[in-house]
Structure formats: C-alpha cells, structure tokens
Write a protein that holds these residues in place. Structure first.
Motif, PDB file in Angstrom:
ATOM      1  N   GLN A  87      28.219  49.589  49.679  1.00 54.58           N
ATOM      2  CA  GLN A  87      29.623  49.180  49.546  1.00 54.58           C
ATOM      3  C   GLN A  87      29.626  47.840  48.813  1.00 54.58           C
ATOM      4  N   ARG A  88      30.140  47.836  47.599  1.00 57.12           N
ATOM      5  CA  ARG A  88      30.103  46.610  46.798  1.00 57.12           C
ATOM      6  C   ARG A  88      31.447  45.885  46.888  1.00 57.12           C
ATOM      7  N   LYS A  89      31.382  44.546  46.755  1.00 56.61           N
ATOM      8  CA  LYS A  89      32.612  43.754  46.769  1.00 56.61           C
ATOM      9  C   LYS A  89      32.875  43.313  45.330  1.00 56.61           C
ATOM     10  N   ILE A  90      34.071  43.603  44.812  1.00 50.67           N
ATOM     11  CA  ILE A  90      34.382  43.276  43.413  1.00 50.67           C
ATOM     12  C   ILE A  90      35.334  42.078  43.368  1.00 50.67           C
ATOM     13  N   ILE A  91      34.938  41.011  42.673  1.00 50.14           N
ATOM     14  CA  ILE A  91      35.812  39.837  42.516  1.00 50.14           C
ATOM     15  C   ILE A  91      36.120  39.685  41.038  1.00 50.14           C
ATOM     16  N   PHE A  92      37.417  39.766  40.670  1.00 49.13           N
ATOM     17  CA  PHE A  92      37.828  39.660  39.266  1.00 49.13           C
ATOM     18  C   PHE A  92      38.310  38.233  39.005  1.00 49.13           C
ATOM     19  N   HIS A  93      37.590  37.492  38.168  1.00 49.86           N
ATOM     20  CA  HIS A  93      37.996  36.133  37.777  1.00 49.86           C
ATOM     21  C   HIS A  93      38.806  36.267  36.489  1.00 49.86           C
ATOM     22  N   ALA A  94      40.140  36.154  36.595  1.00 50.94           N
ATOM     23  CA  ALA A  94      41.001  36.427  35.438  1.00 50.94           C
ATOM     24  C   ALA A  94      41.607  35.141  34.905  1.00 50.94           C
ATOM     25  N   GLY A  95      41.576  35.019  33.583  1.00 50.71           N
ATOM     26  CA  GLY A  95      42.200  33.833  32.988  1.00 50.71           C
ATOM     27  C   GLY A  95      41.911  33.751  31.509  1.00 50.71           C
ATOM     28  N   ALA A 117      43.220  38.814  31.970  1.00 47.12           N
ATOM     29  CA  ALA A 117      44.006  39.467  33.030  1.00 47.12           C
ATOM     30  C   ALA A 117      44.445  40.871  32.601  1.00 47.12           C
ATOM     31  N   ALA A 118      44.456  41.130  31.290  1.00 45.99           N
ATOM     32  CA  ALA A 118      44.892  42.443  30.772  1.00 45.99           C
ATOM     33  C   ALA A 118      44.018  43.582  31.286  1.00 45.99           C
ATOM     34  N   ALA A 119      42.834  43.257  31.818  1.00 48.77           N
ATOM     35  CA  ALA A 119      41.935  44.325  32.289  1.00 48.77           C
ATOM     36  C   ALA A 119      42.005  44.541  33.807  1.00 48.77           C
ATOM     37  N   ILE A 120      42.829  43.747  34.508  1.00 47.24           N
ATOM     38  CA  ILE A 120      42.862  43.836  35.985  1.00 47.24           C
ATOM     39  C   ILE A 120      43.229  45.248  36.459  1.00 47.24           C
ATOM     40  N   ASP A 121      44.306  45.812  35.891  1.00 52.91           N
ATOM     41  CA  ASP A 121      44.780  47.120  36.373  1.00 52.91           C
ATOM     42  C   ASP A 121      43.738  48.209  36.167  1.00 52.91           C
ATOM     43  N   TYR A 141      39.093  52.070  42.416  1.00 54.12           N
ATOM     44  CA  TYR A 141      39.761  52.953  43.377  1.00 54.12           C
ATOM     45  C   TYR A 141      39.003  54.278  43.445  1.00 54.12           C
ATOM     46  N   THR A 142      38.495  54.762  42.277  1.00 56.77           N
ATOM     47  CA  THR A 142      37.765  56.040  42.264  1.00 56.77           C
ATOM     48  C   THR A 142      36.398  55.915  42.944  1.00 56.77           C
ATOM     49  N   THR A 143      35.887  54.676  43.110  1.00 60.12           N
ATOM     50  CA  THR A 143      34.589  54.515  43.800  1.00 60.12           C
ATOM     51  C   THR A 143      34.827  54.067  45.248  1.00 60.12           C
ATOM     52  N   GLY A 144      36.117  53.878  45.605  1.00 61.96           N
ATOM     53  CA  GLY A 144      36.443  53.454  46.974  1.00 61.96           C
ATOM     54  C   GLY A 144      36.140  51.982  47.213  1.00 61.96           C
ATOM     55  N   GLU A 145      36.158  51.177  46.140  1.00 59.52           N
ATOM     56  CA  GLU A 145      35.851  49.742  46.290  1.00 59.52           C
ATOM     57  C   GLU A 145      37.086  48.906  45.955  1.00 59.52           C
ATOM     58  N   GLU A 146      37.318  47.880  46.773  1.00 57.63           N
ATOM     59  CA  GLU A 146      38.512  47.053  46.551  1.00 57.63           C
ATOM     60  C   GLU A 146      38.212  45.932  45.572  1.00 57.63           C
ATOM     61  N   VAL A 147      39.263  45.495  44.876  1.00 60.53           N
ATOM     62  CA  VAL A 147      39.109  44.396  43.917  1.00 60.53           C
ATOM     63  C   VAL A 147      39.902  43.192  44.402  1.00 60.53           C
ATOM     64  N   GLU A 148      39.202  42.054  44.503  1.00 60.39           N
ATOM     65  CA  GLU A 148      39.879  40.799  44.862  1.00 60.39           C
ATOM     66  C   GLU A 148      40.092  40.035  43.554  1.00 60.39           C
ATOM     67  N   VAL A 149      41.338  39.649  43.267  1.00 63.12           N
ATOM     68  CA  VAL A 149      41.621  38.964  41.992  1.00 63.12           C
ATOM     69  C   VAL A 149      41.795  37.461  42.210  1.00 63.12           C
ATOM     70  N   GLN A 150      41.083  36.667  41.415  1.00 66.37           N
ATOM     71  CA  GLN A 150      41.269  35.217  41.423  1.00 66.37           C
ATOM     72  C   GLN A 150      41.791  34.820  40.047  1.00 66.37           C
TER      73      GLN A 150
END
Length: 760
Positions: A154-162, A278-282, A289-298
């Motif tokens: 189970q991986r944790k995904i953190i998206f650093h957007a800016g 940020a254009a790639a967040i969605d 979502y297809t791998t069942g992993e949540e994304v935390e956005v910063q």
C-alpha cells in the motif's frame, strides 16, 4: 477504445511471399491420377470463383476484408498458374471443376476451391489464424496489473503541486534525503546529476544511473541505498522507502510519457512524492484511484514575485545585466548573440544540443557576479534542469515550431504551460534577483504573451503507454516473417487502451527499425538498437548507429580504435558553426556508444576510454561556444550562397534523446527549429509574427554588418540595388539619431516589403 472486436487496420498486413512449386518439388501425382491441367480453363474458373458474392461473404467471415481477399486471391491465382504442379487433392478438384464446367452433371463446383483458397490465405497472412491471441497481447487496458510488486504494497502518494520556483521539488528532496532509502526520477541527466551531487554533499550516499552513465557512491561499487536516475532508467522491482517523480506533467509527452506512467504505477516505494504542475493533479488522482491508493495534495505558491512588464524591449540597446533572451530556433540564437556582442556586450549561450557540461559551464559563467558576461541567450532548454540567476526573461518571439499528431511541422504560439515554465525562471529564490520580470522583444507580441500567461493551464488528460519488449516478442512469435517496424504498427493498430491512457508515438522507433531492417540481428538486440536515444535528423549519428549494428551483427566488437577512426578523433576546436554542429553530433555518437555499452558490454568494451575522450570533446565544444560569435562571423564570411543561414533549418522536432535533452528543446531538442522551412502557418496572427520575425532578422543582419556578407550576397544575387542599400542605411541612421530604432518597427517592415517586391 473499449470492446474486444476492434477491426484491425488490414493495410498493415504484409503478405508473406510463397514461391510457386517447380518441377523438382514433387512428382505430379494429380496429373498421373487424372490428367494434366489446362491452365487456360483453370484461369477462367479461378476468376469466376473470385467474383462470387457467396465466396466473398465466406472470406469476410474468416477475417478477409475486401483488401485481404483481393491480395490473397491474386497470390492464390499466381501460385496455381505458375506452379508446374500442385498438391494432388487440389489438382483433382481443379480437374473436376474444369471437366464439369458447362455440363448438366457437375463433377465439381468453383466453391469447392474455398478451403484451398483459405489455407493459402492463412499461409500468406499468418495473423488471420491468431487474431485473438494478437488482440490479447496488445490489450493495454489495465496497466496497473503489469506491476505486481507495487500492487502488493500500500503506497502513499504525495503530490507537490506548484509553479516553477515554488519550492515544491525542494520539499520532496528533503524527504528523499531523510529516508533510509530512496530513488529520484527526473527528465534530464542534468537533474539526476544535481540530485546525485546534492545527496552525496549532504553525506547521504547516492548512486547515479542514466542511460549513458553509472556512478557508484561507494568505492567498492556496492549499491547505495539512494539513487538518482533519469526516469527511463528507474527500477520497478527494487524496494525503497521514498521515491520522487519530478515534472509529472510530462506524463502526457507524446514520445516519453510512458516513462512517467511506468514510474507512477510501478515504483515499489512506501511513499511516492510527485512534483509538477497542478494541471496533473486530477489525472494522477484518477490513476491512483484505479490502484486503490489515495493522493495527498500539497499546494505551493511562487516564492518570489514575477511581473509581466508593460513595455517590450524593442531594441537590444535596452538590455540590462541579468537579462535572458529566449529564442525558439538555433539561427535566432546565432543572430541575437552576434548582435549583442556587436554592441560590446558578452553573452552566454544555451541550447538543447549542447553537451550537459557545456550547458553547466555557460550557466556558471552567466551566474558568476565577477564574470563580465551578464546576458544569456537560450532556447527553452532553460525551462528545466539548470539553476540560473535571471532578472528578466525576454521572449524573442512567442511562436515555436511543433509537430502535430500527424507528424507534420507547424508553427504555433507557445502554450500557457511552456510560457509559465520559461517565464518562471526569472527571479529565482535565493539568487541575487529577488523579483522576476518577463517581457517580449517586439511590442506586438506583448499583448499576446499577457493573454497566454493569464489563461489557465490545460489539464493533463491522459498518460502515455508503449509496448514492452516482452509484448513485441510474443507478437514476433506469432508473426515470424514480419519486420519489427511492421510488428509495431500492427501492435498499435490492434491495441486497446482505457480512456485515461494513449499509446506514445513510435515514429523514432520505426525510423530506426526500418534503417537497420536489412541487418541480420536477433529480435532482442534489434529492439534495443531501435530504442537507442538519438536524433534522427542528425545524419552522422544515424550512419554511426547503422555501422554499430552492422559490426555487431558480424560479432566484431566495436573498439576504441574503431570509434576514433570513424569520428576522426582527436578533433580540433571548431572554426565555424558547421564544425561546431558536427562536434555536437560526435558528442552524441559517444553518448550512443556509452548507452549501448551498458546493454552489450562485450561488444562495446571501451566505455571508460570513450567517456574520457567525451570529456575532452566537451571542453573543445565549450571553447567553441565561448567564441560563438567568431564562428558565426567565419560562417558568414565564407562567400557561398546561403552562407547567411548558418545552419540547416530542417530541424527535428521529435526527440528521442530521451534522458538528456531539455524537454523540447522540450519535444524537439536537438535542434534549430526556425522559420525558413516551408511550414503551414494557420491564421493571420502567425503570418504577421513570421513576417516581423523575418524582416527584423534580416534588418539586424544588415545593420550590424553594414555592407557585410549578407548585404553583399543580396547585391550579388540581384535582390538589392546599391540605391536601395543606401536608402536603407540612411533610414537606419535617421532612426538612430531620432532614437526611434525599434526591432520590427513599421518603417523597417516597409523597407523589407520593398526588398520583397524587388525579389518578386
């Protein structure tokens, strides 16, 4: 494309040639049992068979559309007519049909030929027998399932957007450095090098892995717990605590996007830190979502202010220290840098096809407060991968050549994403300039630039995929006679993808596959050669790959001596632009050798020696770039027609130099993507940009040269009279006296039109 019954593109099915049987092949048992065939009668009946609607319907049920049915019939007819004998069962059927023709009691009917026809069709089109298998192999609908190791944790995904210069990557790297183990994946060798350096400087042992280079942090060559790599080189089966994927918006790149998709879905890390727009967040959220992993956005905001100025530069006389002029063609780079130095200013030059060492050296020169060089002229290669102290970005033009989906060259305005990436390089946090400014060279462009920068960045909608070597191998097993280029075409035509994905363009792969098709190689080796990162618009690099493959196929190792002979090493410093461009190509040849040396060590045994001379070549190129204006002058004083165009403008806009080149420089990077090429320029606005561009370049040429080489050439070719030249010169002098000299001013364009009329 959903559904499993997608009709294949049968134009890609190349028939396997079948030779007609000769006398020696087998005794004519059929003729002994019945009688020799009357070929004239046979031909008549075969043509009757072809025209029967019933037969065409049966063909379609067995996968023969009109095109394949026609090709199969022509081949079947030729085979029967040209064979000295056919198999006994076919001979008997043909004899019965011919004998029974026109009689009330039919011995045989032309329809009886169908099983023989179908057997022949399947021999020349072997894919007919295995369409279901081929469809299964090319089904790309569930990419997450290709990476069982990643799915097992189970991986944790953190998206650093800016935006550029917001500290997003900095925060991800801090986490990478504090982890017990980590992997950094970036789009460029320069970025991988920077993290490798940073990590080891912070006493976190880190290895470097790029296509052409492996450096171990420890002297005993043991693997370090941290690694910095170019994204194509990341391992999807090594476990890490933290992974960083940089510039995630490149997941939509038409040629390289697959590498980001693979890293995002396949890396085995407890935490995955994704950095980018940020254009790639969605899209990332949907993929996860297809791998069942949540994304935390910063989310991050820009750290220093960036101002779009209300005035254009208009003349190079208005340059200030810390200015960077961004051009989208190599010829513009040459032209602008020469005009700057004609004003007694020093400038640094950076473009995509320069070696990384030269780029760093030029960046260092520009950044050094004690160096007299205070101006930078660059392509969009500066969009990522180099730390630069820029006060103001000046767009020389806001149109750039691109390649559309059909592979055609177009000139269009830069996108909001490109404009922000480049403009964002001004006023870097921590540099001597606390604020960034951005403007254009020409007044007309400024309004448009403001529009482009104020538009929202288009969201990233899809992620790239491409066929794996294993999939191609399975295809080849079913279609052993197809060429690799044809296999890939059939694969893509049959492939099915979910709505979130697209298949990356494989033009470069196919180009190399066709180029080395005639060389006898096993499939695995052939596939490797076709994925080599090279720019297909560089003839010297392409012919070298061809020679490498030929020698490889003969099992003759490619030695250091061989390479030196081929490249005529040692090489002297360049005396003109043409020689500089050739040295850049030789540098790419050395890169190609090193890349292949990691895949075929025994056949490319001298990587250490080649790396050594590549460093020396980098230094020679650095000297050339430092003297670039002298080289341009030398190129232009060679009194040959066309000398003013210092470099061919057929610039590549599709790059496979995957892990080296700045992104485009992004998509096109080796390049000069200028406007003297015949291109489609949709819309009047682009036509105006083009006209302004052409006239200003030519005027500046005349101005800085007075009656220099270009003016002489125009006189010689009758495109300019002495009287017109005197008039132009006096106009420029008037403008200078009145302080009204502006690049591309209306008056300049009028005189340019006069020249145009004269030409017509």
């Amino acid at each position: 494309g959903e559904g499993s019954s997608r009709a294949p593109d049968t134009s890609l099915f190349v028939p396997v040639p079948l030779k007609p049987l000769s006398d020696a092949a087998e005794e004519d048992v059929g003729a002994e049992l019945t009688r020799p065939l009357d070929k004239g009668e046979v031909l008549k009946n075969l043509n009757k068979f072809y025209k029967r609607k019933e037969i065409q319907r049966l063909g379609a049920e067995n996968g023969l559309d009109a095109r394949l049915f026609h090709q199969a019939f022509i081949s079947f007819r030729k085979y029967i007519i040209e064979s000295s004998s056919v198999s006994a069962d076919l001979h008997i059927i043909l004899n019965d049909i011919c004998c029974g023709a026109g009689k009330v009691c039919l011995l045989g009917h032309v329809d009886d030929l169908f099983p023989f026809f179908l057997r022949h069709a399947k021999q020349i089109f072997p894919m007919l027998d295995c369409m279901d298998d081929l469809r299964k192999i090319s089904d790309l609908r569930l990419p997450p399932n290709w990476y069982p190791d990643a799915r097992a944790i189970q991986r944790k995904i953190i998206f650093h957007a800016g935006p550029t210069n917001s500290g997003k990557t900095y925060h991800a790297i801090q986490r990478f450095l504090s982890a017990k183990s980590g992997i950094y994946c970036g789009p460029l060798k320069l970025l991988a090098h920077e993290i490798f350096q940073k990590s080891n400087d912070a006493n976190v042992p880190c290895d470097l892995v790029t296509g052409e280079e492996r450096i171990c942090a420890s002297e005993d060559a043991r693997q370090a717990p941290h690694v910095a790599c170019t994204i194509e080189m990341c391992s999807t089966n090594t476990p890490y605590e933290v992974a960083v994927i940089d510039e995630i918006q490149m997941i939509r790149d038409p040629a390289r996007g697959w590498a980001w998709t693979r890293a995002l879905l396949g890396l085995c890390a407890e935490e995955i830190h994704v950095c980018g727009e940020a254009a790639a967040i969605d899209l990332v959220t949907e993929l996860m979502y297809t791998t069942g992993e949540e994304v935390e956005v910063q989310n991050y905001k820009r750290l220093t202010p960036l101002t779009v100025l209300d005035y254009a530069l208009e003349s190079l006389d208005n340059l200030r220290p810390g200015d960077c002029i961004v051009c989208f063609s190599k010829n513009d780079i040459y032209s602008v840098s020469r005009q700057i130095e004609a004003r007694g200013l020093e400038c640094a030059v950076i473009y995509g096809s320069l070696p990384p060492g030269t780029k760093l050296e030029q960046a260092k020169k520009f950044n050094d407060p004690d160096d007299p060089c205070k101006i930078l002229v660059a392509t969009d290669a500066i969009g990522m991968g180099l730390n630069l102290c820029i006060r103001r970005i000046i767009f020389n033009s806001i149109v750039k050549p691109t390649i559309n989906e059909k592979g055609e060259k177009e000139i269009d305005s830069i996108t909001t994403s490109q404009a922000l990436q480049i403009a964002g390089r001004a006023g870097r946090y921590g540099s001597s300039f606390k604020e960034g400014e951005v403007t254009t060279m020409h007044r007309d462009d400024l309004v448009q630039l403001k529009e482009i920068l104020s538009e929202p960045v288009r969201p990233v909608k899809t992620a790239g995929l491409h066929p794996t070597p294993e999939q191609i191998e399975m295809f080849a097993y079913h279609l052993p006679d197809a060429t690799l280029s044809n296999l890939i075409d059939i694969f893509v035509s049959l492939s099915q993808v979910d709505g979130l994905y697209f298949v990356c363009n494989i033009d470069d792969f196919k180009f190399l596959a066709d180029m080395i098709q005639h060389i006898p190689l096993n499939l695995r080796s052939r596939y490797v050669f076709c994925t080599a990162p090279l720019n297909r618009k560089e003839p010297f690099v392409c012919t070298t790959l061809l020679k490498f493959a030929r020698q490889f196929s003969r099992n003759e190792p490619l030695t250091f001596d061989w390479l030196c002979r081929h490249t005529k090493w040692p090489l002297a410093a360049p005396k003109n632009i043409k020689e500089l461009v050739h040295l850049e190509a030789v540098h790419d040849v050395f890169d190609l050798y090193l890349w292949l040396s990691y895949r075929f060590m025994d056949m490319f045994p001298d990587a250490v020696l080649v790396r050594d001379i590549q460093k020396k070549l980098d230094s020679i190129i650095q000297v050339g770039v430092c003297n670039i204006t002298k080289l341009i002058r030398a190129s232009q004083s060679a009194a040959t027609p066309g000398a003013a165009e210092v470099v061919s403008e057929d610039f590549p806009l599709s790059r496979t130099k995957r892990d080296t080149r700045a992104v485009s420089d992004h998509h096109g990077a080796k390049s000069s993507e200028a406007f003297s090429i015949p291109v489609e320029v949709p819309g009047e606005r682009r036509a105006k940009n083009l006209k302004a561009y052409r006239s200003t370049t030519r005027q500046e040429d005349l101005k800085s040269h007075g009656r220099g080489s270009l003016a002489n050439r125009l006189l010689r070719e009758g495109l300019l009279t002495q009287e017109m030249l005197r008039q132009l010169e006096s106009e420029w002098q008037d403008q200078h006296r009145n302080g009204r000299y502006g690049l591309g001013s209306k008056r300049d364009q009028n005189s340019s039109k006069e020249m145009g009329k004269k030409k017509k």
